[in-house]
Enzyme design. Structure first.
Site, PDB file in Angstrom:
ATOM      1  N   HIS A  39      -3.291   4.196  -4.534  1.00  0.00           N
ATOM      2  CA  HIS A  39      -4.475   4.936  -5.028  1.00  0.00           C
ATOM      3  C   HIS A  39      -4.076   6.415  -5.089  1.00  0.00           C
ATOM      4  CE1 HIS A  39      -8.548   5.980  -5.827  1.00  0.00           C
ATOM      5  NE2 HIS A  39      -9.126   5.717  -4.662  1.00  0.00           N
ATOM      6  N   HIS A  78      -2.644   0.682 -14.579  1.00  0.00           N
ATOM      7  CA  HIS A  78      -4.029   0.877 -14.158  1.00  0.00           C
ATOM      8  C   HIS A  78      -4.788  -0.435 -14.230  1.00  0.00           C
ATOM      9  CE1 HIS A  78      -7.976   2.649 -13.664  1.00  0.00           C
ATOM     10  NE2 HIS A  78      -7.321   3.654 -13.132  1.00  0.00           N
ATOM     11  N   ASP A 118      -2.277  10.074 -12.005  1.00  0.00           N
ATOM     12  CA  ASP A 118      -1.407  10.672 -10.993  1.00  0.00           C
ATOM     13  C   ASP A 118      -0.057  11.121 -11.539  1.00  0.00           C
ATOM     14  OD1 ASP A 118      -3.016  10.444  -8.610  1.00  0.00           O
ATOM     15  OD2 ASP A 118      -2.905   8.302  -8.968  1.00  0.00           O
TER      16      ASP A 118
END
Ligand code: COA
Length: 373
Positions: A221, A259, A310
């Site tokens: 995460h 994802h 990210d």
């Protein structure tokens, strides 16, 4: 017979929310109906936090009142304040934030109330305090002192100033502010779900946020942005493509890609890639940006995976001068706005979140006294 559970609850609708929405096929993200492409770079983080927590983009007057609440709310209480030095010595950044937010709960004047009004005040305080906790922790562990935040500056500007020790340029502040906007909320991601599960027991806001911080910490995460930078640092710039192919062939995951919901490019990555390029060019050293582009191409060619939020956030934060182990804490500074809004939403129409499980263990076991086992 009951359906087989979906591993990782994929595609399971776990809550109703009016806060954010994703179109995973089209690669679009909305906060309360506003496309993030319209918000990023045009709406400040403070306005976005107001949108999520209070329900609308603020008028000038509402923003001034909310700004005053943030400035007032960011003063740390004695419990959190007194423990920063020892925590900075013993705990890594995300562990430290988990502890410090818990202590801040003890300092909070509304700690014994879950009323909607108290929750709104706590949401503003948590949003105001999170960047200060990160900055104060960093100052304590590096043995530096930092000035109190300037009430005239935004959260983004104050944070960059406190972390880097130099006054950031307007362009840098604009980029960092947009990063905070892009990370503010993201439907039923793992940390938000954790916060809602906790809140749904009618536990308090700070407990729910502690659960969320512990969940964000993991590398699958929020911890992925730090791992992206560590990967870039570990690669030989002249052999990026081969190293990435080798890692994929060995079954390794490349952090910052893939994802659960987006089947195309994550819309946040589109902004972050551009920001990374701009900052790389301005810095005169675009090594990590070029390496990132190459990684992106190879991962897509080999696995058909797109970068997620990210991936380019890592180089953006790097070029802004933020230490690598504070990347995930920065994510928490932004996501605090979404987490707190979800707790408010959960409490407004609550039912205990208690799913079922599929039993896969032994049955009909015969009990024996301890001497016979
Ligand atoms: N690198 C290499 N392969 C990846 C990958 C990555 N980053 N992400 C997914 N895959 C592969 C998996 O190995 C799996 O392949 P398989 O079917 O051959 O076993 C397939 O894609 C599905 O992956 P899975 O982990 O089951 O998907 P998920 O929906 O459970 O997980 C993530 C989603 C985000 C956790 C996952 O893509 C991941 O671990 N990414 C890296 C961590 C990261 O960047 N997290 C931040 C998310 S915003």
């Amino acid at each position: 017979m009951a359906d087989k559970p979906k591993k990782g609850l994929a595609d399971v609708v776990a809550a109703s929310t009016a806060l954010s929405d994703i179109d995973g096929q089209a690669g679009r993200l909305f906060y309360r109906g506003y496309d993030i492409h319209d918000l990023a770079g045009r709406t400040t983080f403070e306005e976005t936090a107001h949108l999520l927590q209070c329900g609308s983009l603020p008028t000038g007057e509402q923003l001034a009142a909310y700004g005053t609440e943030l400035v007032r709310g960011r003063k740390l209480g004695t419990l959190a304040e007194a423990n920063i030095p020892e925590i900075a010595e013993k705990q890594a950044p995300m562990e430290a934030l988990r502890t410090l937010v818990s202590l801040a709960g003890g300092d909070d004047p509304d700690k014994d109330s879950n009323s909607p009004e108290a929750n709104l005040r706590k949401a503003a305080r948590l949003t105001a305090q999170q960047p200060i906790l990160v900055a104060r922790y960093h100052a304590a562990r590096t043995g530096t002192t930092i000035a109190d935040p300037d009430p005239e500056l935004s959260i983004a500007a104050n944070f960059l100033l406190q972390i880097t020790g130099r006054t950031p340029g307007e362009h840098e502040v604009g980029i960092f502010d947009a990063c905070l906007v892009l990370h503010a909320d993201h439907t039923m991601n793992a940390s938000t779900f954790a916060a809602r599960v906790c809140a749904a027991t009618l536990s308090d806001m700070h407990s729910a946020i502690v659960a969320a911080i512990g969940t964000l910490k993991g590398p699958l995460h929020g911890g992925a942005n730090e791992q992206v930078m560590r990967t870039l640092e570990s690669l030989d710039p002249s052999a990026v493509a081969q190293s990435v192919r080798d890692r994929l062939a060995a079954g390794e995951k490349i952090m910052g890609f893939g994802h659960r919901v987006y089947k195309t490019e994550d819309p946040r990555a589109t902004h972050l890639r551009k920001m990374s390029q701009e900052l790389a060019e301005a810095s005169g050293d675009d090594k990590y940006y070029r390496m990132s582009k190459e990684m992106e191409e190879v991962v897509f060619e080999t696995k058909g995976l797109y970068p997620n939020v990210d991936f380019y956030a890592a180089t953006v934060y790097h070029y802004l001068g933020i230490p690598t182990d504070l990347f995930t804490p920065v994510f928490s500074v932004s996501r605090m706005s979404g987490w707190t809004a979800h707790v408010i939403e959960q409490h407004a129409d609550n039912r205990l979140i208690r799913p079922d499980s599929e039993y896969i263990g032994e049955r009909d076991q015969k009990w024996k006294p301890i001497a016979e086992r």
